[in-house]
Write an enzyme that holds these catalytic residues in place. Structure first.
Site, PDB file in Angstrom:
ATOM      1  CB  CYS A   2      -0.888   0.021   1.236  1.00 53.80           C
ATOM      2  SG  CYS A   2      -1.812  -1.485   1.466  1.00 53.80           S
ATOM      3  NE  ARG A  27       4.627   1.392  -1.184  1.00 52.53           N
ATOM      4  CZ  ARG A  27       5.561   1.328  -0.253  1.00 52.53           C
ATOM      5  NH1 ARG A  27       6.697   1.948  -0.442  1.00 52.53           N
ATOM      6  NH2 ARG A  27       5.368   0.660   0.852  1.00 52.53           N
ATOM      7  CD1 TRP A  74      -0.849  -5.545  -3.893  1.00 52.59           C
ATOM      8  CD2 TRP A  74      -0.798  -6.627  -1.931  1.00 52.59           C
ATOM      9  NE1 TRP A  74      -0.440  -6.826  -4.128  1.00 52.59           N
ATOM     10  CE2 TRP A  74      -0.406  -7.522  -2.951  1.00 52.59           C
ATOM     11  CE3 TRP A  74      -0.846  -7.097  -0.621  1.00 52.59           C
ATOM     12  CZ2 TRP A  74      -0.052  -8.846  -2.695  1.00 52.59           C
ATOM     13  CZ3 TRP A  74      -0.507  -8.422  -0.369  1.00 52.59           C
ATOM     14  CH2 TRP A  74      -0.110  -9.271  -1.406  1.00 52.59           C
ATOM     15  CG  ASN A 100       0.706   2.012   3.770  1.00 52.88           C
ATOM     16  OD1 ASN A 100      -0.410   2.091   3.265  1.00 52.88           O
ATOM     17  ND2 ASN A 100       1.789   2.517   3.217  1.00 52.88           N
ATOM     18  N   GLY A 101       0.047  -1.396   6.602  1.00 53.94           N
ATOM     19  CA  GLY A 101       0.449  -2.324   7.664  1.00 53.94           C
ATOM     20  C   GLY A 101      -0.737  -3.146   8.122  1.00 53.94           C
ATOM     21  CD  GLU A 487      16.289 -12.891  -9.967  1.00 57.17           C
ATOM     22  OE1 GLU A 487      15.823 -13.514  -8.986  1.00 57.17           O
ATOM     23  OE2 GLU A 487      15.907 -11.751 -10.282  1.00 57.17           O
ATOM     24  CE  LYS A 491      12.847 -10.751 -11.765  1.00 56.54           C
ATOM     25  NZ  LYS A 491      13.624 -10.681 -10.563  1.00 56.54           N
ATOM     26  CD  GLU A 494       9.177 -11.131 -10.524  1.00 56.85           C
ATOM     27  OE1 GLU A 494       8.614 -10.770  -9.495  1.00 56.85           O
ATOM     28  OE2 GLU A 494      10.405 -11.048 -10.691  1.00 56.85           O
ATOM     29  CG  HIS A 510      17.912 -36.815  -8.379  1.00 56.22           C
ATOM     30  ND1 HIS A 510      18.281 -38.105  -8.088  1.00 56.22           N
ATOM     31  CD2 HIS A 510      19.071 -36.147  -8.605  1.00 56.22           C
ATOM     32  CE1 HIS A 510      19.597 -38.208  -8.104  1.00 56.22           C
ATOM     33  NE2 HIS A 510      20.095 -37.029  -8.420  1.00 56.22           N
ATOM     34  CE  LYS A 609      10.900  -2.755  -6.596  1.00 60.37           C
ATOM     35  NZ  LYS A 609      11.572  -3.859  -7.311  1.00 60.37           N
TER      36      LYS A 609
HETATM   37  C1  F6R Z   1      11.167 -10.431  -7.622  1.00 63.25           C
HETATM   38  C2  F6R Z   1      11.074  -9.545  -6.496  1.00 63.25           C
HETATM   39  C3  F6R Z   1      10.818 -10.130  -5.148  1.00 63.25           C
HETATM   40  C4  F6R Z   1      11.702  -9.437  -4.098  1.00 63.25           C
HETATM   41  C5  F6R Z   1      11.343  -9.930  -2.695  1.00 63.25           C
HETATM   42  C6  F6R Z   1      12.255  -9.339  -1.648  1.00 63.25           C
HETATM   43  O1  F6R Z   1      11.445  -9.737  -8.798  1.00 63.25           O
HETATM   44  O2  F6R Z   1      11.188  -8.355  -6.624  1.00 63.25           O
HETATM   45  O3  F6R Z   1      11.028 -11.500  -5.144  1.00 63.25           O
HETATM   46  O4  F6R Z   1      13.032  -9.704  -4.394  1.00 63.25           O
HETATM   47  O5  F6R Z   1      10.017  -9.574  -2.414  1.00 63.25           O
HETATM   48  O6  F6R Z   1      12.200  -7.967  -1.661  1.00 63.25           O
HETATM   49  P1  F6R Z   1      13.303  -7.079  -0.972  1.00 63.25           P
HETATM   50  O7  F6R Z   1      14.569  -7.267  -1.709  1.00 63.25           O
HETATM   51  O8  F6R Z   1      12.778  -5.677  -1.092  1.00 63.25           O
HETATM   52  O9  F6R Z   1      13.403  -7.538   0.449  1.00 63.25           O
END
Ligand code: F6R
Length: 614
Positions: A2, A27, A74, A100-101, A487, A491, A494, A510, A609
């Protein structure tokens, strides 16, 4: 997740709030709303979906105000809907709150309020707050007192902003666990403007001076910043320069933030190398408060992080073990926080976080502190909660990352962790000067090597055209590039919503090999190095089962190029550095595949985010 904005000033309040909310769009959110106060009258406008919907609703009402607060939500408690969107109000609509929270004790507060006749309109935890303030306003004379009494009743993590008709010239606020920032500016007529927001990009380009609230601090904005600590003692905010420039949060020539951030990576690597390596090849971490004597004696590191940051941590485990010869684990924060790790007093817990606000990573840090372990965090936001709760921090120097899919922060994490492992190796006498200089010289080639990889777009487009039709893609890698496989898969899934999994290539036999068919492409990460021959065997296993292979290989590796269906090339570099290059074509491939599937690359569905709730 949020986002909160608030504004007191002479400009059109609705416009300032909408622009601020747009800056926080990255975000992640599913509804938005604004509360405006004008001539003692409070108007709340909310909409499900994008900020454009809220803008349309506001235009229809044709209202404005002299102060206001706004929010992007969110969903956590209750589905995304107009009713559940913030701001939430008391029964007669005279008090509006954004939050927020999470209010952990909202059910018991709700029960108490319902017992007093209050009726709830939404399914959110937030709605208890305006009703609580309303209840206390019947007992005390000022909104300030009612607000103070109300926040004293809240348990959990929150950042809150509130406006009322009773004291229409003030925005009340409090921070406890969720970030909140105050800012000040002067408009063209020399008049003071005041802002609050959950994240600094909301202020750009208006405000230049900011104050990051600490937990427990609360107060109100009207003519000036009125700030109190958790003991209710008035304090003077120590405003700092906002260290983000407009260029960092504008798209410029790029269509999306993700693409912009992918292309920023060579410059970020250059910046990190310049900041971290002195002219006489010493590695320095000026901001690190942990002393070399202490770090030299650490017996074990436990890295805990989430998502992309954990993938960087998995590479760091290898760096720490191979270079500094120190036992290192890398674990999901969400597991670490509950698994009661056995750790001696010489253990240091490392948090890695782009946002510095990830709830699980923060909880992992609290877990470490409860065991009296020292905490070192690698963060992109040095004013974040994780930074504040750590004994030492290392700044990632990636600049603000707006695209939800993390790209440049990942590269900055891996590189800073690599440099830190070399620093550790040096202070622990595990690496001699010549070996170090050889590594640093290789690293100095990286920015140009990265630029070269980023120009190979024709092949990426061609491959993305094919991948966009697929429903599942597998990624394989070993050691340093096992993390690349994870990774790369993260990517792709997501932002394109194609099912993708990364595997340690040795595990392939396996189980996952059963998935191979003509319809499931396999991306094999096989740059030159010790693991290359092993990866060739994995590639052959896929081909033998009629699987399609895209291989990420070193330039001029004609043998591998002959075996794979398609190759993506990276310049030759030692294997431990290669993961800083192999991820680049995979980032681009995910981006273009998602685009060709019509996905909203910068705002993928269901994602936020910064994941500030568990
Ligand atoms: C993937 C992505 C998430 C963050 C994860 C941790 O592209 O952005 O997997 O890496 O939510 O976020 P941070 O690094 O902000 O703790």
């Amino acid at each position: 997740m949020c986002g909160i904005v608030g504004y007191v000033g002479q400009k059109s309040v609705a416009s300032v709030l909408l622009v601020g909310l747009e800056k926080l769009e990255y975000r992640g959110y599913d509804s938005a709303g604004i509360a405006l106060v004008n001539s003692n009258e409070l108007t709340v406008t909310k909409a499900k979906g994008r900020i454009a919907h809220l803008e349309r609703a506001l235009r229809l009402k044709n209202i404005n105000g002299t102060i206001g607060i706004g929010h992007t939500r969110w969903a956590t408690h209750g589905e995304p809907s107009q009713t559940n969107a913030h701001p939430h109000v008391n029964t007669d609509g005279t008090i509006a709150v954004v939050h927020n929270g999470i209010i952990e004790n909202y059910l018991s507060l709700m029960e108490e309020l319902i017992g007093k006749g209050y009726v709830f309109a939404s399914e959110t935890d937030t709605e208890v707050i305006p009703h609580l303030v309303d209840m206390y306003l019947k007992e005390v004379s000022s909104v300030q007192e009612a607000f103070r009494k109300s926040i004293a009743r809240l348990e959990g993590k929150y950042a809150i902003a509130m406006v009322t008709e009773k004291e229409p010239e003030k925005i009340f606020f409090v921070r406890n666990g969720s970030p909140l920032i105050l800012a000040e500016a002067t408009d063209v007529n020399g008049e003071q403007e005041l802002f609050l927001a959950s994240d600094a990009p909301a202020f750009i380009p208006l405000a230049k001076k900011v104050y990051y609230l600490k937990n427990g601090e609360w107060g109100y904005l009207n003519h000036g910043l009125h700030l109190f600590n958790d003991k209710d003692v008035r304090i003077e905010p120590d405003l700092q320069d906002l260290k983000i420039d407009v260029g960092q949060v504008l798209l410029g020539e790029f269509e999306h933030y993700m693409l912009k951030e992918i292309h920023e990576q060579p410059d970020i690597v250059q910046k990190i190398l310049t900041e971290r390596i002195t002219e006489d090849n010493k590695i320095r971490f000026d901001e690190l408060e942990l002393k070399p004597e202490f770090l030299a004696g650490v017996g074990r590191f436990i890295i805990q992080a989430s998502g992309t940051s954990l993938n960087a941590g998995r590479i760091a485990k290898l760096y720490f073990e191979n270079f500094a010869n120190v036992t290192t684990d890398a674990d999901y924060s969400s597991e670490f926080r509950y698994r009661n790790p056995v750790a001696g007093g010489d253990t240091v817990v490392i948090g890695i976080s782009q946002s510095g606000e990830t709830a699980d990573t923060l909880a992992g840090i609290y877990e470490a502190r409860s065991k009296f372990l020292k905490v070192l965090s690698f963060v992109n936001n040095v004013n974040s909660t994780i930074a504040r709760e750590s004994d030492g921090i290392i700044d990632l120097f990636a600049g603000p990352e707006i695209g939800v899919a993390s790209t440049k922060a990942y590269i900055a994490e891996v590189l800073n962790l690599l440099l830190f492992s070399i620093y550790l190796a040096e202070i622990r006498f595990m690496m001699d000067e010549s070996e170090k200089i050889e590594i640093l010289n290789q690293l100095k080639k990286l920015p140009d090597q990265m630029r070269k990889v980023l120009t190979h777009t024709a092949k990426i487009h061609e491959l993305a055209e094919k991948l966009k039709e697929k429903t599942s893609v597998l990624f394989l890698g070993r050691t340093y590039n096992f993390a690349t496989a994870l990774e790369g898969a993260l990517k792709l899934k997501e932002i394109s919503y194609i099912h993708a999994e990364g595997y340690a290539a040795g595990e392939f036999k396996h189980g996952p090999i059963a998935l191979i068919s003509e319809d499931v492409p396999v991306i094999v990460v096989a740059p030159k190095g010790e693991m290359r021959t092993k990866m060739i065997s994995n590639l052959q296993e896929v081909k033998a089962r009629k699987g399609q292979v895209i291989a990420v290989v070193s330039e001029n590796d004609s043998e591998l190029a002959g075996l794979a269906d398609k190759v993506l090339e990276i310049p030759e570099t030692p294997e431990f550095i290669s993961s800083l290059l192999t991820i680049l074509p995979l980032q681009l491939l995910s981006y273009h595949t998602a685009l060709k599937r019509g996905c909203d690359v910068d705002k993928p569905r269901n994602l936020a985010k910064s994941v500030t709730v568990e």
